[in-house]
Design a protein around this motif. Structure first.
Motif, PDB file in Angstrom:
ATOM      1  N   GLU A 150      -3.807   9.273   5.426  1.00 13.71           N
ATOM      2  CA  GLU A 150      -4.612   8.202   4.905  1.00 13.71           C
ATOM      3  C   GLU A 150      -4.185   6.774   5.471  1.00 13.71           C
ATOM      4  OE1 GLU A 150      -5.508   8.517   1.015  1.00 13.71           O
ATOM      5  OE2 GLU A 150      -6.403  10.604   1.282  1.00 13.71           O
ATOM      6  N   VAL A 151      -2.991   6.476   5.027  1.00 14.97           N
ATOM      7  CA  VAL A 151      -2.236   5.337   5.201  1.00 14.97           C
ATOM      8  C   VAL A 151      -2.465   4.832   6.859  1.00 14.97           C
ATOM      9  CG1 VAL A 151      -0.348   3.913   5.159  1.00 14.97           C
ATOM     10  CG2 VAL A 151      -0.843   4.871   3.217  1.00 14.97           C
ATOM     11  N   SER A 175      -6.598   5.492   7.872  1.00 16.86           N
ATOM     12  CA  SER A 175      -7.612   4.514   7.160  1.00 16.86           C
ATOM     13  C   SER A 175      -6.823   3.424   6.219  1.00 16.86           C
ATOM     14  CB  SER A 175      -8.663   5.299   6.798  1.00 16.86           C
ATOM     15  OG  SER A 175      -9.126   6.122   7.734  1.00 16.86           O
ATOM     16  N   PRO A 176      -5.898   2.585   6.693  1.00 19.39           N
ATOM     17  CA  PRO A 176      -5.307   1.716   5.764  1.00 19.39           C
ATOM     18  C   PRO A 176      -6.187   0.904   4.877  1.00 19.39           C
ATOM     19  CG  PRO A 176      -4.934   0.871   7.807  1.00 19.39           C
ATOM     20  CD  PRO A 176      -5.480   2.288   7.993  1.00 19.39           C
ATOM     21  N   LYS A 177      -6.082   0.838   3.577  1.00 20.42           N
ATOM     22  CA  LYS A 177      -7.100  -0.090   2.917  1.00 20.42           C
ATOM     23  C   LYS A 177      -6.809  -1.366   2.697  1.00 20.42           C
ATOM     24  CE  LYS A 177      -7.933   3.678  -0.519  1.00 20.42           C
ATOM     25  NZ  LYS A 177      -6.970   4.701   0.154  1.00 20.42           N
ATOM     26  N   GLU A 178      -5.516  -1.863   3.155  1.00 20.71           N
ATOM     27  CA  GLU A 178      -5.097  -3.364   2.802  1.00 20.71           C
ATOM     28  C   GLU A 178      -4.962  -4.027   4.287  1.00 20.71           C
ATOM     29  OE1 GLU A 178      -4.710  -4.725   0.031  1.00 20.71           O
ATOM     30  OE2 GLU A 178      -5.154  -2.928  -1.110  1.00 20.71           O
ATOM     31  N   GLU A 179      -5.438  -5.100   4.480  1.00 20.70           N
ATOM     32  CA  GLU A 179      -5.497  -5.941   5.610  1.00 20.70           C
ATOM     33  C   GLU A 179      -4.232  -6.050   6.091  1.00 20.70           C
ATOM     34  OE1 GLU A 179      -6.969  -7.544   8.937  1.00 20.70           O
ATOM     35  OE2 GLU A 179      -8.218  -6.500   7.409  1.00 20.70           O
ATOM     36  N   THR A 185      -1.470  -3.860   6.114  1.00 17.51           N
ATOM     37  CA  THR A 185      -1.254  -2.774   6.546  1.00 17.51           C
ATOM     38  C   THR A 185      -1.899  -2.543   7.738  1.00 17.51           C
ATOM     39  OG1 THR A 185      -1.173  -1.995   4.193  1.00 17.51           O
ATOM     40  CG2 THR A 185      -0.773  -0.321   6.055  1.00 17.51           C
ATOM     41  N   LYS A 186      -3.098  -2.885   7.933  1.00 18.81           N
ATOM     42  CA  LYS A 186      -3.868  -2.711   9.130  1.00 18.81           C
ATOM     43  C   LYS A 186      -3.315  -3.585  10.346  1.00 18.81           C
ATOM     44  CE  LYS A 186      -8.408  -1.899   6.963  1.00 18.81           C
ATOM     45  NZ  LYS A 186      -9.713  -2.582   6.567  1.00 18.81           N
ATOM     46  N   GLY A 199       0.448   5.870  -0.226  1.00 23.57           N
ATOM     47  CA  GLY A 199      -0.486   6.829  -0.360  1.00 23.57           C
ATOM     48  C   GLY A 199      -0.118   8.207   0.657  1.00 23.57           C
ATOM     49  N   GLU A 213       0.875  -1.152   0.111  1.00 19.93           N
ATOM     50  CA  GLU A 213       0.112  -0.076  -0.138  1.00 19.93           C
ATOM     51  C   GLU A 213       0.867   1.248   0.101  1.00 19.93           C
ATOM     52  OE1 GLU A 213      -3.711   1.940   2.521  1.00 19.93           O
ATOM     53  OE2 GLU A 213      -3.000  -0.186   3.057  1.00 19.93           O
TER      54      GLU A 213
END
Length: 260
Positions: free
Chosen positions: A241-242, A245-249, A251-252, A237, A235
């Motif tokens: 945002e990262v 609100s990370p988009k990828e699991e 990353t979370k 960005g 990921e």
């Protein structure tokens, strides 16, 4: 057009693939922070950019010039490697200073060696060396070490040694300054002084790639964050945002572990 373009970069150590189709770009004056767990490929990526390792596939483009293409042997000549390294200044985890040289000499040595290759070196040696020395003094002043010029590495703290290493990397005027976990060898008290110098470089629009485990610092100082895992860019960005609100699991999960 991006100042740096990394396209489909791959690297193997024997049969183990360390980098898997790495793609990212970097604009002039931009700072990218690369985060991820140990073994994710972050350091290998920097070593490939600095040509301490040779990529097996992909290309590296700086200022619209292809400086490496795995499909083009003309970009892989050993005789050109040192010249290519001048595009990327690299500050290592460990300071790697020469113990037998003063702080100032550590900063100016590489520039002095390169100057010997100039056609006018013999004729203008005194003026050339004076210019290099003056620049070294200015850089040491920039990193807050103007009073340590004649000290040797063993006479200064770890944080000061890392600041010397930063000045040394800047002395060759690289297009892009890279940091590989620059505070990992320092205790908490000394970490702050090194991060302060890097922060000032970011504010001065130095083009930088920073591999770091300092998450708060990465969020604060970078224009963009890249999260790597298992040799891949998972990921990338805007830092807020990262981190928020990370988009990828993956990353979370990484950020969750960091917060614990």
């Amino acid at each position: 057009m991006a100042f740096l373009e990394v396209k489909n970069l791959q690297k193997y150590f024997d049969n183990f693939q360390v980098l898997k189709d790495i793609n990212f770009s970097l604009d002039k004056g931009e700072t990218i922070a690369i985060i991820g767990s140990s073994g994710s490929g972050k350091t290998t990526l920097l070593r490939c950019l600095n040509f301490l390792e040779r990529p097996d596939k992909g290309s590296i483009i700086v200022d619209n010039k292809i400086i490496f293409d795995a499909m083009d042997p003309s970009t892989q000549k050993e005789s050109e490697v040192r010249k290519k390294r001048l595009h990327f200044g690299l500050v290592f985890q460990n300071f790697n200073l020469f113990p037998q040289y003063t702080v100032l000499k550590n900063v100016t040595l590489a520039a002095e060696l390169l100057a010997k290759e100039k056609a006018n070196y013999k004729q203008d040696k005194k003026a050339i060396l004076k210019e290099i020395e003056d620049r070294g003094k200015r850089l040491l002043d920039q990193v807050g070490l103007s009073d340590k010029l004649d000290h040797y590495p063993h006479m200064i703290s770890g944080g000061q040694q890392q600041r010397v290493a930063i000045a040394r990397a800047l002395a060759l005027e690289p297009d892009i300054l890279c940091f590989d976990e620059p505070t990992s060898a320092l205790d908490l008290e000394l970490t702050g002084e090194v991060l302060k110098v890097i922060r000032s470089l970011a504010e001065g629009n130095t083009t930088m790639i920073i591999v770091t485990h300092e998450m708060d610092f990465a969020r604060e100082v970078s224009d963009r964050v890249i999260f790597m895992d298992d040799g891949m860019v998972v990921e990338q960005g805007d830092p807020n945002e990262v981190f928020t609100s990370p988009k990828e699991e993956r990353t979370k999960q990484f950020l969750y572990r960091y917060k614990q």
